[in-house]
Write an enzyme that holds these catalytic residues in place. Structure first.
Site, short mmCIF file in Angstrom:
data_model
loop_
_atom_site.label_atom_id
_atom_site.label_comp_id
_atom_site.label_asym_id
_atom_site.label_seq_id
_atom_site.Cartn_x
_atom_site.Cartn_y
_atom_site.Cartn_z
N TYR A 100 28.16 36.20 37.16
CA TYR A 100 28.24 36.85 38.49
C TYR A 100 26.86 36.97 39.18
O TYR A 100 25.97 37.44 38.63
CB TYR A 100 28.90 38.20 38.30
CG TYR A 100 30.36 38.15 37.88
CD1 TYR A 100 31.02 37.07 37.87
CD2 TYR A 100 31.05 39.44 37.35
CE1 TYR A 100 32.38 37.09 37.47
CE2 TYR A 100 32.39 39.30 37.25
CZ TYR A 100 33.16 37.93 36.97
OH TYR A 100 34.39 37.93 36.94
N LEU A 103 45.97 41.48 43.41
CA LEU A 103 46.88 41.64 44.83
C LEU A 103 47.20 40.28 45.33
O LEU A 103 47.59 40.33 46.62
CB LEU A 103 45.70 42.25 45.75
CG LEU A 103 45.09 43.67 45.36
CD1 LEU A 103 44.40 44.65 46.50
CD2 LEU A 103 46.43 44.53 44.99
N VAL A 139 48.13 38.50 49.22
CA VAL A 139 48.75 39.24 50.35
C VAL A 139 47.75 39.62 51.60
O VAL A 139 48.22 39.68 52.85
CB VAL A 139 49.23 40.56 49.59
CG1 VAL A 139 49.76 41.40 50.71
CG2 VAL A 139 50.53 40.35 48.79
#
Length: 290
Positions: A49, A205, A208
């Site tokens: 990351y 999620l 969406v």
């Protein structure tokens, strides 16, 4: 050392650093405390990351935060090798040699300013995985108290079985959401339930809020309607849909916005009605369910 249960919602740190909000030390401390205050005590990392920088940034913030290490849980992943100014890697590939797994876990400990990881995951499967080497590395790290638990990420059933011939897997972090629910249909979640492997899911999620397509539009329209019924935001409702699945999925939420994180745990308080749960699945499928 006693294992501490993970929070039902996990804070994903991928966008906290250079790959996202690029938070400074004080902002990270504030975000950590905001998570903890709402009951989100588990933080999900990966060595890659921020181009191999976010763990260290988080660790420096944690070191100054005065947060009790026993009150949080730290997860990290290893194995993906990315070309980066912080590595000599020439091409994107995977490395699961015994020496690299051990080195990577120890590097994560150093970066995160901690003596142990609550969980280490193999980030993605590699065709060149040597099961004996992986098992030897994991057992050494466990024996030395450097990791408390072990799992995988994005592994199929057969890949998981392969690793489990030599060492136990307790977690698998997969992609799962109302717009990406294949794991619910292809036997993956059934397999995890049957084998006592707890699923975590990234991108909970789905599309969406990211995509304008027919599926996302249908789901968002229903979610907007039901959010009035349950008196919560659409994102909270989508997490509640995941949490209702009996496999005990732990959503990893990647937001770095304090105001959004503050209300995500509301999803754990919602008991979604069965017909509403199936309504979401119907809208995702775009036709009546079988």
């Amino acid at each position: 050392m006693t294992k501490t249960p993970f929070s039902k919602i996990i804070a994903g740190t991928m966008t906290w650093g250079h790959w996202g909000k690029n938070l400074n030390k004080n902002q990270m401390i504030e975000l950590m405390n905001s998570c903890i205050e709402t009951g989100i005590t588990t933080f999900d990392h990966a060595d890659i990351y921020g181009g191999y920088t976010t763990e260290a940034a988080f660790g420096n913030a944690f070191d100054e935060s005065q947060i009790d290490r026993k009150k949080i849980q730290l997860i990290s992943k290893c194995g993906i090798q990315l070309p980066s100014e912080n590595r000599s890697t020439k091409i994107h590939h995977y490395n699961y040699s015994k020496s690299h797994i051990i080195w990577s876990a120890e590097q994560s400990l150093k970066n995160l300013k901690t003596d142990y990881l609550d969980l280490l995951l193999l980030h993605r499967p590699s065709p060149l995985m040597q099961v004996d080497e992986i098992a030897e590395a994991i057992e050494k790290l466990k024996t030395e108290g450097k990791i408390l638990d072990f799992g995988v990420s994005n592994f199929t059933q057969s890949q998981t079985d392969l690793i489990q011939t030599k060492t136990e897997i307790n977690y698998n972090q997969i992609e799962f959401s109302i717009t990406h629910c294949e794991a619910m249909l292809d036997g993956s979640l059934d397999y995890m339930q049957a084998n006592n492997i707890q699923p975590m899911c990234w991108s909970p999620l789905g599309t969406v809020f990211k995509k304008i397509d027919e599926k996302s539009t249908r789901v968002k329209k229903l979610a907007a309607k039901l959010s009035l019924k349950y008196n919560v935001g659409i994102d909270v409702l989508l997490l509640a849909w995941i949490l209702k699945h009996p496999s005990g999925i732990l959503p990893v939420c990647g937001t770095a916005e304090k105001n959004r994180i503050a209300h995500l745990m509301k999803a754990t308080e919602i008991e979604m009605e069965v017909e509403d749960w199936f309504s979401f699945w119907t809208e995702s499928a775009g036709n009546p369910i079988p």
